[in-house]
Each structure stands twice: as structure tokens, then as C-alpha cells.
Design a protein around this motif. Sequence first.
Motif, PDB file in Angstrom:
ATOM      1  N   PHE A   1       0.860  -1.195   0.000  1.00 31.30           N
ATOM      2  CA  PHE A   1       0.000   0.000   0.000  1.00 31.30           C
ATOM      3  C   PHE A   1       0.896   1.246   0.000  1.00 31.30           C
ATOM      4  CE2 PHE A   1      -3.164   3.034   1.085  1.00 31.30           C
ATOM      5  CZ  PHE A   1      -4.396   2.459   0.792  1.00 31.30           C
ATOM      6  N   GLY A   2       0.829   2.004  -1.092  1.00 34.49           N
ATOM      7  CA  GLY A   2       1.730   3.137  -1.305  1.00 34.49           C
ATOM      8  C   GLY A   2       2.975   2.660  -2.015  1.00 34.49           C
ATOM      9  N   CYS A   3       2.797   2.036  -3.174  1.00 35.02           N
ATOM     10  CA  CYS A   3       3.884   1.259  -3.796  1.00 35.02           C
ATOM     11  C   CYS A   3       4.990   2.105  -4.417  1.00 35.02           C
ATOM     12  CB  CYS A   3       3.317   0.289  -4.822  1.00 35.02           C
ATOM     13  SG  CYS A   3       2.337   1.032  -6.137  1.00 35.02           S
ATOM     14  N   GLY A   4       4.713   3.396  -4.763  1.00 37.83           N
ATOM     15  CA  GLY A   4       5.776   4.237  -5.317  1.00 37.83           C
ATOM     16  C   GLY A   4       6.406   3.631  -6.555  1.00 37.83           C
ATOM     17  N   SER A   5       7.710   3.401  -6.512  1.00 42.02           N
ATOM     18  CA  SER A   5       8.423   2.815  -7.652  1.00 42.02           C
ATOM     19  C   SER A   5       8.134   1.343  -7.823  1.00 42.02           C
ATOM     20  CB  SER A   5       9.929   2.997  -7.467  1.00 42.02           C
ATOM     21  OG  SER A   5      10.371   2.199  -6.383  1.00 42.02           O
ATOM     22  N   GLY A   6       7.513   0.740  -6.806  1.00 42.25           N
ATOM     23  CA  GLY A   6       7.270  -0.695  -6.842  1.00 42.25           C
ATOM     24  C   GLY A   6       8.391  -1.513  -6.252  1.00 42.25           C
TER      25      GLY A   6
ATOM     26  N   GLY B   1       9.732 -14.711  -4.039  1.00 39.66           N
ATOM     27  CA  GLY B   1       8.890 -15.895  -4.153  1.00 39.66           C
ATOM     28  C   GLY B   1       7.400 -15.688  -4.023  1.00 39.66           C
ATOM     29  N   ALA B   2       6.944 -14.471  -3.750  1.00 40.22           N
ATOM     30  CA  ALA B   2       5.502 -14.237  -3.637  1.00 40.22           C
ATOM     31  C   ALA B   2       4.810 -14.602  -4.944  1.00 40.22           C
ATOM     32  CB  ALA B   2       5.228 -12.774  -3.286  1.00 40.22           C
ATOM     33  N   ALA B   3       3.633 -15.210  -4.830  1.00 39.42           N
ATOM     34  CA  ALA B   3       2.901 -15.619  -6.028  1.00 39.42           C
ATOM     35  C   ALA B   3       2.249 -14.432  -6.711  1.00 39.42           C
ATOM     36  CB  ALA B   3       1.843 -16.652  -5.662  1.00 39.42           C
ATOM     37  N   GLN B   4       1.782 -13.458  -5.926  1.00 39.61           N
ATOM     38  CA  GLN B   4       1.093 -12.289  -6.473  1.00 39.61           C
ATOM     39  C   GLN B   4       1.246 -11.122  -5.508  1.00 39.61           C
ATOM     40  OE1 GLN B   4      -3.148 -12.280  -6.308  1.00 39.61           O
ATOM     41  NE2 GLN B   4      -3.406 -10.919  -8.064  1.00 39.61           N
ATOM     42  N   VAL B   5       1.377  -9.911  -6.070  1.00 35.32           N
ATOM     43  CA  VAL B   5       1.407  -8.693  -5.272  1.00 35.32           C
ATOM     44  C   VAL B   5       0.392  -7.716  -5.843  1.00 35.32           C
ATOM     45  CG1 VAL B   5       2.766  -6.671  -4.588  1.00 35.32           C
ATOM     46  CG2 VAL B   5       3.809  -8.949  -4.539  1.00 35.32           C
ATOM     47  N   ILE B   6      -0.345  -7.074  -4.956  1.00 39.56           N
ATOM     48  CA  ILE B   6      -1.238  -5.982  -5.337  1.00 39.56           C
ATOM     49  C   ILE B   6      -0.583  -4.685  -4.881  1.00 39.56           C
ATOM     50  CG2 ILE B   6      -3.531  -4.960  -5.072  1.00 39.56           C
ATOM     51  CD1 ILE B   6      -4.540  -7.804  -4.408  1.00 39.56           C
ATOM     52  N   GLY B   7      -0.236  -3.815  -5.823  1.00 44.47           N
ATOM     53  CA  GLY B   7       0.368  -2.530  -5.520  1.00 44.47           C
ATOM     54  C   GLY B   7      -0.677  -1.426  -5.594  1.00 44.47           C
ATOM     55  N   ILE B   8      -0.764  -0.621  -4.553  1.00 47.43           N
ATOM     56  CA  ILE B   8      -1.790   0.410  -4.453  1.00 47.43           C
ATOM     57  C   ILE B   8      -1.120   1.761  -4.263  1.00 47.43           C
ATOM     58  CG2 ILE B   8      -3.822   1.193  -3.152  1.00 47.43           C
ATOM     59  CD1 ILE B   8      -4.022  -1.784  -2.168  1.00 47.43           C
ATOM     60  N   ASP B   9      -1.520   2.749  -5.060  1.00 47.37           N
ATOM     61  CA  ASP B   9      -0.956   4.086  -4.911  1.00 47.37           C
ATOM     62  C   ASP B   9      -1.940   5.109  -5.454  1.00 47.37           C
ATOM     63  OD1 ASP B   9       2.284   4.920  -4.413  1.00 47.37           O
ATOM     64  OD2 ASP B   9       0.957   6.476  -5.198  1.00 47.37           O
ATOM     65  N   ASN B  10      -1.957   6.301  -4.835  1.00 47.06           N
ATOM     66  CA  ASN B  10      -2.864   7.353  -5.288  1.00 47.06           C
ATOM     67  C   ASN B  10      -2.265   8.218  -6.380  1.00 47.06           C
ATOM     68  OD1 ASN B  10      -1.005   8.454  -3.483  1.00 47.06           O
ATOM     69  ND2 ASN B  10      -2.387  10.100  -2.859  1.00 47.06           N
TER      70      ASN B  10
ATOM     71  N   PRO C   1      -6.242   3.540  -4.587  1.00 45.24           N
ATOM     72  CA  PRO C   1      -6.881   3.112  -3.332  1.00 45.24           C
ATOM     73  C   PRO C   1      -8.394   2.962  -3.444  1.00 45.24           C
ATOM     74  CG  PRO C   1      -5.248   4.804  -2.895  1.00 45.24           C
ATOM     75  CD  PRO C   1      -5.370   4.711  -4.388  1.00 45.24           C
ATOM     76  N   GLU C   2      -9.020   3.863  -4.199  1.00 45.60           N
ATOM     77  CA  GLU C   2     -10.479   3.797  -4.297  1.00 45.60           C
ATOM     78  C   GLU C   2     -10.963   2.627  -5.137  1.00 45.60           C
ATOM     79  OE1 GLU C   2      -9.014   6.913  -7.316  1.00 45.60           O
ATOM     80  OE2 GLU C   2      -8.556   6.285  -5.258  1.00 45.60           O
TER      81      GLU C   2
ATOM     82  N   ALA D   1       3.083  -1.333   4.197  1.00 43.62           N
ATOM     83  CA  ALA D   1       2.734   0.041   3.820  1.00 43.62           C
ATOM     84  C   ALA D   1       3.861   0.957   4.267  1.00 43.62           C
ATOM     85  CB  ALA D   1       1.412   0.476   4.447  1.00 43.62           C
ATOM     86  N   ASN D   2       4.493   1.618   3.312  1.00 40.60           N
ATOM     87  CA  ASN D   2       5.573   2.566   3.601  1.00 40.60           C
ATOM     88  C   ASN D   2       5.083   3.943   3.162  1.00 40.60           C
ATOM     89  OD1 ASN D   2       8.032   3.745   4.177  1.00 40.60           O
ATOM     90  ND2 ASN D   2       8.960   3.137   2.227  1.00 40.60           N
ATOM     91  N   ILE D   3       4.375   4.635   4.062  1.00 43.10           N
ATOM     92  CA  ILE D   3       3.803   5.938   3.705  1.00 43.10           C
ATOM     93  C   ILE D   3       4.202   6.956   4.783  1.00 43.10           C
ATOM     94  CG2 ILE D   3       2.017   5.228   2.089  1.00 43.10           C
ATOM     95  CD1 ILE D   3       0.039   4.972   4.353  1.00 43.10           C
ATOM     96  N   LEU D   4       3.273   7.518   5.537  1.00 40.37           N
ATOM     97  CA  LEU D   4       3.560   8.488   6.580  1.00 40.37           C
ATOM     98  C   LEU D   4       2.725   8.174   7.814  1.00 40.37           C
ATOM     99  CD1 LEU D   4       3.672  11.868   4.615  1.00 40.37           C
ATOM    100  CD2 LEU D   4       5.590  10.755   5.737  1.00 40.37           C
ATOM    101  N   ALA D   5       3.150   8.692   8.968  1.00 38.85           N
ATOM    102  CA  ALA D   5       2.489   8.360  10.224  1.00 38.85           C
ATOM    103  C   ALA D   5       1.024   8.769  10.233  1.00 38.85           C
ATOM    104  CB  ALA D   5       3.232   9.019  11.392  1.00 38.85           C
ATOM    105  N   GLY D   6       0.685   9.946   9.712  1.00 36.71           N
ATOM    106  CA  GLY D   6      -0.702  10.397   9.701  1.00 36.71           C
ATOM    107  C   GLY D   6      -1.622   9.447   8.956  1.00 36.71           C
ATOM    108  N   PRO D   7      -1.331   9.165   7.672  1.00 39.08           N
ATOM    109  CA  PRO D   7      -2.153   8.192   6.949  1.00 39.08           C
ATOM    110  C   PRO D   7      -2.118   6.794   7.565  1.00 39.08           C
ATOM    111  CG  PRO D   7      -0.904   9.519   5.409  1.00 39.08           C
ATOM    112  CD  PRO D   7      -0.402   9.868   6.773  1.00 39.08           C
ATOM    113  N   LEU D   8      -0.985   6.392   8.136  1.00 41.73           N
ATOM    114  CA  LEU D   8      -0.925   5.075   8.776  1.00 41.73           C
ATOM    115  C   LEU D   8      -1.929   4.982   9.919  1.00 41.73           C
ATOM    116  CD1 LEU D   8       2.930   4.422   8.925  1.00 41.73           C
ATOM    117  CD2 LEU D   8       1.263   3.237   7.480  1.00 41.73           C
TER     118      LEU D   8
END
Length: 299
Positions: A171-176, A186-195, A221-222, A234-241
Motif C-alpha cells: 500500500f503506497g507502492c511508489g516505484s514498486g 517468491g511471492a505468487a502475487q502482489v497488489i500494488g496500491i498508490d494514489n 486506493p479507491e 505500507a511505507n507511507i507516513l504516520a498520519g495516513p498510517l
Amino acid sequence: MWLELSLTLRASDQERTELALEDAGALAVTLLDADADTPNERAILEPGVGETPLWGEIALSALFDADTDRAGLLQVLLDLLPELEPAQLRFREIADQDWTRVWMEDFKPMRFGRRLWIYPWNIEPPTDEPDAVIVRLDPGLAFGTGTHPTTALCLEWLDGLELAGKQLIDFGCGSGVLALAALKLGAAQVIGIDNDPQALQASHDNAERNAVADRLDLCAPEDFTDAPADVFVANILAGPLAQLAPRFARCCKPGAPFAISGILRGQHEELLTIYAQWFEQLQVSQREDWLRIDGRRRV
């Protein structure tokens, strides 16, 4: 050669000033923290949904053609922004250069944990480490490369997990970079979410270059339904976290490992209290002034 105009201004004046500079022929405008490299520096990483955060005082730089008439430019800006004082404006000539190439010269391979490496495209990884997991990034597109302590904390955490066959949400994938690392680990699937649509594009392009695009789903996100995953980061900011904690809990299967970062020292106590409602085995890791909280979703 280019002509650079720089000034310091309040955040409330940023929009009018930037529009005036564009009207005056600016080719590019850059905003930086006026308190950068001081004890008052404030990091802005990935903003929350619908947010456009700025610093209280902004160092603004605008780029013009080298042959731009300085006196004429100054007069145009003073007409458009009469509150400006000529002494606020500083001019200098800067040499033309390949900014991506210069950036890449400073971007060196970095190791995170036992196996995980981040490599720029201009350096070939060694062939004598068969267990090494390599993520290759294009600096021209990357919003995050592992150089920031929050990203490094998350990469080290991912390296320590058993991800084979798992589904992960970034959540908050940025560059990915975190999504790519998970897939390479080894993850089978990743869902990357970013605004930010540019971040989603960067994640897609980097995934294609790493031959994992078929296992990476990207969305705003929506558009995400909060379907729970085996692992969450999720690597974002404390407020949104803090605000998004209930949603993040819905995104985790019972027992799922999770990690949140983008937290400055002193911000973690409140987050620990909030996340203890849904998560257990909470622990804090630190790198420089930045923290990561990780644990597991309560069963």
C-alpha cells in the motif's frame, strides 16, 4: 547552459508563484524544503490519499533558457507578483547535463538482509552468488530505490519472510521496489496500491523490466476492494498510517505478517496503541531517525 531562478517563499504563496513563473516561460519548477539539511528538515514521502503536503517555507527553483533576458524576466515577475522583493530573486547559470546518468553514477548496488540486492541497470550483478535475489531499477522512473531508511527497513523485513506462494499487498507502492522485492523473493502475487498515477506507471515499468509484471496487479486506493492478503506492507507516513489502520486490518488475513514504515522517532507510541486493536506481536525497528512497526494480524 540554462538560467536558474531561485527564491524562498511561504507555502501559501507557492501556487500563485509557480503559475506566474510558468506564464513567464519557466521550463521546469522544483520545490524543496527551505530547511533541508537543518534540524528543522521535514520529510514528505508518499502523501495520503487526496493530500498535497508542502513545507511551511519552500525553496523554489525555476529553469529558463540560457538566453532569457534577466531584467525583462524580473520585471514580468514583479508585475505578476507585486509582493515580491527583487532581493528575493537569485539568478545563476547551470551547465546542461544528463541528469539520469549523473544520478545513476551515485546509485550503487545495495544489500538488504541475507539475499536481497537492489541493482541499477548500468551495473551487472555478480554470477558467483547463486542465492542472491536481484531487483533491477531504472533510476529515470524510480520513486524509491532502497536508499531511504524507511524503504531499507521494509526490504530487510521482506527478506526475512517466507513468501513462497503468498499474496502480498504493498500500500503506497511508489516505484514498486517493495512489490518487486516480494515477487523476486517468491511471492505468487502482489497488489500494488498508490494514489499517484505516475507511481503506478513506474511500478508497472519496473515490473516489466524485472519480468514479474504478470504477477503484479496495480490500482488506486479507491479501486481496491480490501480483499485480505497473506502479507501486508505500507511505507507511507504516520498520519495516513493512523487513519488507515482499520482498512489495513481488513486487508490482512488472520495471522498475516504486516509491516508499516514512514514513521519518525516519537510517532510510534500512538501507532502502537492504534494497531494493537487488530495486530499482535508488535515490535519496533529503527534505522537512523526512522522506524518500522511489524507484527501479525490477530487470529
